[in-house]
Write a protein that holds these residues in place. Structure first.
Motif, short mmCIF file in Angstrom:
data_model
loop_
_atom_site.label_atom_id
_atom_site.label_comp_id
_atom_site.label_asym_id
_atom_site.label_seq_id
_atom_site.Cartn_x
_atom_site.Cartn_y
_atom_site.Cartn_z
N THR A 40 29.01 90.89 -23.81
CA THR A 40 27.68 90.70 -23.25
C THR A 40 27.67 89.43 -22.43
N PRO A 41 27.21 89.52 -21.17
CA PRO A 41 27.24 88.34 -20.33
C PRO A 41 26.41 87.19 -20.91
N SER A 42 25.36 87.52 -21.60
CA SER A 42 24.48 86.45 -22.07
C SER A 42 25.18 85.57 -23.08
N GLY A 43 26.17 86.12 -23.77
CA GLY A 43 26.84 85.31 -24.77
C GLY A 43 25.98 85.09 -26.00
N GLN A 44 24.92 85.83 -26.12
CA GLN A 44 24.06 85.68 -27.31
C GLN A 44 24.87 86.04 -28.54
N PRO A 45 24.83 85.21 -29.58
CA PRO A 45 25.59 85.53 -30.77
C PRO A 45 25.30 86.94 -31.26
N ALA A 46 26.35 87.60 -31.77
CA ALA A 46 26.22 89.00 -32.14
C ALA A 46 25.09 89.22 -33.14
N SER A 47 24.91 88.27 -34.04
CA SER A 47 23.93 88.45 -35.11
C SER A 47 22.58 87.86 -34.73
N ALA A 48 22.21 88.00 -33.45
CA ALA A 48 21.04 87.27 -32.95
C ALA A 48 19.79 87.45 -33.80
N GLY A 49 19.53 88.68 -34.33
CA GLY A 49 18.30 88.92 -35.07
C GLY A 49 18.13 88.01 -36.27
N THR A 50 19.19 87.78 -36.99
CA THR A 50 19.11 86.93 -38.18
C THR A 50 19.68 85.55 -37.92
N TYR A 51 19.96 85.30 -36.70
CA TYR A 51 20.63 84.04 -36.33
C TYR A 51 19.65 82.89 -36.45
N TYR A 52 19.83 82.02 -37.41
CA TYR A 52 18.90 80.91 -37.60
C TYR A 52 19.67 79.69 -38.12
N PRO A 53 20.30 78.95 -37.23
CA PRO A 53 21.22 77.89 -37.65
C PRO A 53 20.60 76.74 -38.46
N PRO A 54 19.30 76.43 -38.36
CA PRO A 54 18.80 75.30 -39.16
C PRO A 54 19.05 75.45 -40.67
N THR A 55 19.20 76.71 -41.15
CA THR A 55 19.42 76.89 -42.60
C THR A 55 20.91 76.79 -42.97
N ARG A 56 21.76 76.65 -41.99
CA ARG A 56 23.19 76.60 -42.31
C ARG A 56 23.52 75.30 -43.03
N THR A 57 24.38 75.42 -44.03
CA THR A 57 24.83 74.23 -44.76
C THR A 57 26.33 74.08 -44.52
N GLY A 58 26.97 73.21 -45.28
CA GLY A 58 28.41 73.00 -45.07
C GLY A 58 28.63 71.97 -43.99
N MET A 59 29.66 72.17 -43.17
CA MET A 59 29.99 71.20 -42.13
C MET A 59 29.14 71.47 -40.89
N ARG A 60 28.21 70.60 -40.62
CA ARG A 60 27.32 70.77 -39.48
C ARG A 60 27.49 69.57 -38.54
N GLY A 61 26.48 69.30 -37.71
CA GLY A 61 26.67 68.29 -36.66
C GLY A 61 27.69 68.86 -35.70
N SER A 62 28.78 68.14 -35.51
CA SER A 62 29.86 68.68 -34.69
C SER A 62 30.65 69.64 -35.57
N HIS A 63 30.20 70.88 -35.60
CA HIS A 63 30.74 71.84 -36.56
C HIS A 63 31.98 72.54 -36.00
N PRO A 64 32.80 73.11 -36.87
CA PRO A 64 33.95 73.85 -36.37
C PRO A 64 33.50 74.92 -35.38
N GLY A 65 34.22 75.04 -34.30
CA GLY A 65 33.84 76.01 -33.27
C GLY A 65 33.12 75.38 -32.10
N ALA A 66 32.59 74.15 -32.31
CA ALA A 66 31.78 73.53 -31.24
C ALA A 66 32.62 72.70 -30.28
N PHE A 67 33.73 72.14 -30.75
CA PHE A 67 34.38 71.11 -29.95
C PHE A 67 35.80 71.44 -29.50
#
Ligand SMILES: Cc1cc2nc3c(=O)[nH]c(=O)nc-3n(C[C@H](O)[C@H](O)[C@H](O)COP(=O)(O)OP(=O)(O)OC[C@H]3O[C@@H](n4cnc5c(N)ncnc54)[C@H](O)[C@@H]3O)c2cc1C
Length: 627
Positions: A40-67
């Protein structure tokens, strides 16, 4: 004796999901020909409907996959060639969805028209940059904390920053009415200092002592309990009870020169009479505020930070900035300045959070699936790392990597609202002098780890709301309560879960090296730390500090979110390390010069790590663009 991982509860099934210590380029698909990735050109994450990163825990900030993509480009010199043309045309493409990038989009629409088509590209899985929301739902009602920037330092606001906040509906007086947060010094508890057994030989929690505000309720009794040598304890007692001017007879200019040319810890030893051991206690106090220790900061800078000194300069008080000086005059949202980012996103894309406003934004659930809609004039695309920005055919072209695909979009203007040190890799055609200036701006690494506890009982039993921890990774620990703004309430008397914020930076291997090298070394150490390292650290501290008051480290921790910021505060010039630059020649002034259709924002452009600076620089940078 050091506790085992089992005793610390490292095996417990708490919420610390979705961390991967080190994601590899292969797992991102970057070892394959990039153009081979279609999707998809938009690059919207596949799980967009339930995609809500503020509730993610674990390694955040500069998280794996970001840098990883950025590091491949900037550190390893990886070439990103043959992008797939998306065929998307914009008026403005913004690199970086932090407050500066979002504010730049906002100002662009004001200057160039509300129908301007704008794309914001952000490498993280959430928007806001350092303005990050940590949302917890474990063990009871929703609890909020901030993953990065929290203070609105409103007395320092320019007319521009004030104007933006007003347009977003933010009333500082209203925020102040709901503000009852005290950085570990009340209202339900005395300021305190925690000496840990690993560093100091025994666990000792001493109440009635505020490191930074210079408050000591009873110097004789307080310092007697410090697990230090007798000489160190006595030196502290003398230091806190003296009142004199150690520079008697010197002119104001001479005193100012001294205060700017020696470090705070040197001053404590040479003029304050502290032993090395006692002076070293102060090193960590500045980690959360400067990313380096008080041994790398001038006395003048530490006066500004509220550390005790004024009583040796002929003043009656130890510190110049009052009891709550860790924050000074500040206002806050319960998720910190993430609320500013969210209000900006709402202003740009109302459909993402219909009905949101400054009075309810803390409780609003944003619909991330609507951030990148084709028919919206403004689009925000997450998990998209920009690898090239160039002037092109009277406009600009911007290439970025999203889920392993190298894509290109075109625009009339481009705005770089990302870290300046990254820009030379993104824009190799910039003049050499400008690229050198950008490389000078090494961001200060920071850590903000939020731990959700089952309740506050142990803190209450000890009569503390937080503590300084001079021997530990995070130099301070505070309960996050009492920010009752924007529709959210969490009072000091409320039962149930409580976020505890661990705050600090990583000590560099050798404090005597130049400060920007210290930052680079701390950053490398920070990135090498696994989530388990942080978990073990916070469990050790909570067990040692709260264990005597009934805290059960195996049972009372319900979630952990590590917000690591290898690129944290913007680099502001320091007395001991930077020259006085002639007007217009400071690195940040050269670094932010516009280049054709490309303008440059970010807090780096103001060489000052503040939300209002990020806003001011967005406003200036939009003004730099040619019509
Ligand atoms: C832990 C912490 C606490 C802080 N506390 C305060 C505080 O209390 N008060 C205050 O005023 N300030 C505080 N700050 C300072 C904060 O940096 C600024 O207030 C402000 O949020 C900076 O915004 P920015 O947009 O300039 O930069 P950032 O927030 O860094 O945003 C830039 C964004 O660009 C992204 N980016 C970079 N390169 C690329 C690329 N190639 N492609 C796509 N995206 C890219 C970055 O990942 C980032 O998300 C704090 C900072 C930290 C780290």
């Amino acid at each position: 004796m050091k506790k085992t991982d089992w005793q610390l509860g490292m095996d417990r099934d708490i919420t610390r999901r979705d961390f991967i210590h080190d994601i590899s380029l292969a797992s991102l698909g970057l070892t394959l020909p990039l153009a081979a990735f279609a999707g998809t050109p938009s690059g919207q994450p596949a799980s967009a409907g339930t995609y809500y990163p503020p509730t993610r825990t674990g390694m955040r900030g500069s998280h794996p996959g970001a840098f990883e993509v950025a590091h491949a480009l900037a550190r390893e010199g990886k070439k990103f060639t043959d992008p797939v043309e998306l065929g998307e045309e914009y008026d403005l493409v913004v690199v970086g969805g932090g407050i500066s990038g979002l504010a730049a989009a906002y100002y662009y629409r004001k200057r160039f028209g509300a129908d301007s088509r704008i794309l914001i590209l952000e490498n993280h899985d959430d928007f806001g940059g350092h303005a990050k929301r940590n949302e917890f739902h474990q063990g009871g009602p929703m609890r909020l904390s901030w993953g990065g920037t929290m203070n609105l330092e409103y007395p320092m606001f320019s007319a521009t920053a004030k104007g933006l906040l007003t347009e977003l509906g933010i009333d500082i007086d209203e925020l102040l009415e709901g503000y009852d947060f005290h950085y570990g010094s009340g209202p339900k508890g005395s300021p305190s200092i925690y000496f840990d057994a690993e560093t100091f030989g025994r666990d000792e929690l001493v109440r009635g002592y505020d490191f930074r505000a210079g408050r000591v309720d009873d110097p004789e009794a307080t310092f007697e309990r410090f697990p230090l040598s007798e000489a160190s304890r006595e030196s502290l007692k003398r230091f806190y009870t003296r009142r004199e001017n150690v520079f008697e007879g010197k002119s104001e200019a001479e005193v100012s020169e001294i205060l700017r040319s020696i470090s705070y810890t040197d001053f404590l030893k040479r003029y304050g009479g502290l032993t090395d051991e006692a002076a070293n206690l102060y090193i960590k106090t500045t980690h959360g505020y400067w990313g380096v220790g008080a041994d790398s900061l001038s006395v003048a800078e530490c006066i500004g930070a509220g550390l005790p000194i004024m009583h040796l300069l002929g003043q009656p008080e130890l510190s110049g900035s009052g009891e709550d000086n860790a924050g000074g005059d500040v206002a806050m949202f319960p998720d910190g300045n993430a609320s500013i980012a969210r209000l900006l996103v709402h202003a740009l894309m109302p459909a993402v959070a219909p009905g949101s406003n400054a009075r309810n934004v803390a409780m609003a659930r944003f619909d991330y699936a609507r951030l990148d809609e084709a028919d919206s004039p403004v689009r925000l695309r997450l998990e998209s790392t920009v690898v090239n920005v160039a002037n092109h055919d009277g406009g600009a072209s911007v290439s970025y990597v999203n889920q392993g695909r190298l894509l290109r979009v075109r625009s009339r203007h481009a705005m770089l609202a990302c870290y300046h040190a990254m820009i030379p890799a993104l824009c190799p055609e910039l003049p050499a002098e400008q690229k050198e200036a950008q490389k000078y701006q090494v961001k200060r690494p920071l850590i903000l780890t939020n731990v959700l506890l089952r309740d506050s009982k142990a803190f209450d039993a000890l009569g503390i709301s937080g503590a300084y921890c001079p021997g530990r990774l995070h130099g301070a620990v505070w309960q996050v309560k009492g920010v009752n703004t924007a529709g959210y309430r969490h009072d000091w008397d409320d039962a149930g879960p409580v976020p505890v914020m661990f705050w600090g930076s990583v000590a560099p291997p050798d404090a005597s090296i130049p400060v920007r090298e210290q930052h680079r070394a701390s950053r490398a150490l920070l990135l090498a730390m696994s989530f388990e390292d942080f978990e073990r650290e916070v469990r050790t501290v909570l067990d040692g500090m709260l264990g005597p008051a009934g805290f059960d480290v195996r049972k009372d921790i319900v979630a952990i979110t590590v917000n690591r910021w290898p690129h944290g505060y913007a680099y502001d010039y320091l007395d001991l390390w930077d020259p006085e630059w002639p007007e217009g020649q400071a690195p940040h002034e050269i670094a932010r010069r516009p280049f054709g259709n490309i303008a440059i924002a970010n807090a780096d452009a103001g060489a000052d790590a503040y939300t209002h600076v990020a806003i001011d620089e967005a406003w200036r940078a939009v003004g730099d663009l040619t019509v």
